[in-house]
Enzyme design. Sequence first.
Site, PDB file in Angstrom:
ATOM      1  N   ILE A   1      -3.749   4.123   1.576  1.00  0.00           N
ATOM      2  CA  ILE A   1      -4.067   4.229   2.998  1.00  0.00           C
ATOM      3  C   ILE A   1      -5.167   5.248   3.272  1.00  0.00           C
ATOM      4  CG2 ILE A   1      -2.310   5.927   3.620  1.00  0.00           C
ATOM      5  CD1 ILE A   1      -1.881   4.071   6.183  1.00  0.00           C
TER       6      ILE A   1
ATOM      7  N   TYR B   1       0.841  -1.196   0.000  1.00  0.00           N
ATOM      8  CA  TYR B   1       0.000   0.000   0.000  1.00  0.00           C
ATOM      9  C   TYR B   1       0.872   1.239   0.000  1.00  0.00           C
ATOM     10  CZ  TYR B   1       0.670   0.868   5.037  1.00  0.00           C
ATOM     11  OH  TYR B   1       1.192   1.145   6.267  1.00  0.00           O
ATOM     12  N   CYS B   2       0.251   2.340  -0.411  1.00  0.00           N
ATOM     13  CA  CYS B   2       0.914   3.649  -0.417  1.00  0.00           C
ATOM     14  C   CYS B   2      -0.148   4.673  -0.040  1.00  0.00           C
ATOM     15  CB  CYS B   2       1.535   3.922  -1.789  1.00  0.00           C
ATOM     16  SG  CYS B   2       0.332   3.945  -3.143  1.00  0.00           S
ATOM     17  N   ARG B   3      -0.003   5.876  -0.503  1.00  0.00           N
ATOM     18  CA  ARG B   3      -0.987   6.906  -0.170  1.00  0.00           C
ATOM     19  C   ARG B   3      -2.254   6.756  -1.000  1.00  0.00           C
ATOM     20  NH1 ARG B   3      -2.417  11.519  -2.339  1.00  0.00           N
ATOM     21  NH2 ARG B   3      -0.619  11.597  -3.707  1.00  0.00           N
TER      22      ARG B   3
ATOM     23  N   GLY C   1      -2.434   4.402  -4.050  1.00  0.00           N
ATOM     24  CA  GLY C   1      -2.507   3.186  -4.850  1.00  0.00           C
ATOM     25  C   GLY C   1      -1.602   3.171  -6.070  1.00  0.00           C
TER      26      GLY C   1
END
Length: 129
Positions: free
Chosen positions: A119, A90-92, A94
């Site tokens: 996230i 995951y990241c901020r 996608g």
Amino acid sequence: MEFSTILIIIAYALITYYLVSRFLPVKGLENLRPEQFKERVNQKSKVLLIDVREPHEFKTGHIPTAVNIPLSQLNNRVKEISMKNDVLLYCRSGMRSKQAAKILKKHGFAKMAHLQGGISTWQGATKKK
């Protein structure tokens, strides 16, 4: 045909290629909705949760069991990731997690999933470091 017209066509082609390559799905990467992702995170056995954001982003809040391996360092740190595990990314938003999946796929990883929307869509607990 004028030279400037040819340059414009080439520029459009490059921009189109870039956009298509960024947004096409990655083979072997599951796109999970937040509730599906949370279920997988809670399985804990044979799951490695990786936050691919930069360290300063990770410190502002991350999923408690996540390991921070920034996308910018992933190629150099890929040996830290066991192929025996299902990899959850995951990241901020996608986008970086999709890029991370492309990198991991080149290194032979097959079992990967990422959090659609990043996230920002996560509704579970977070931890600040």
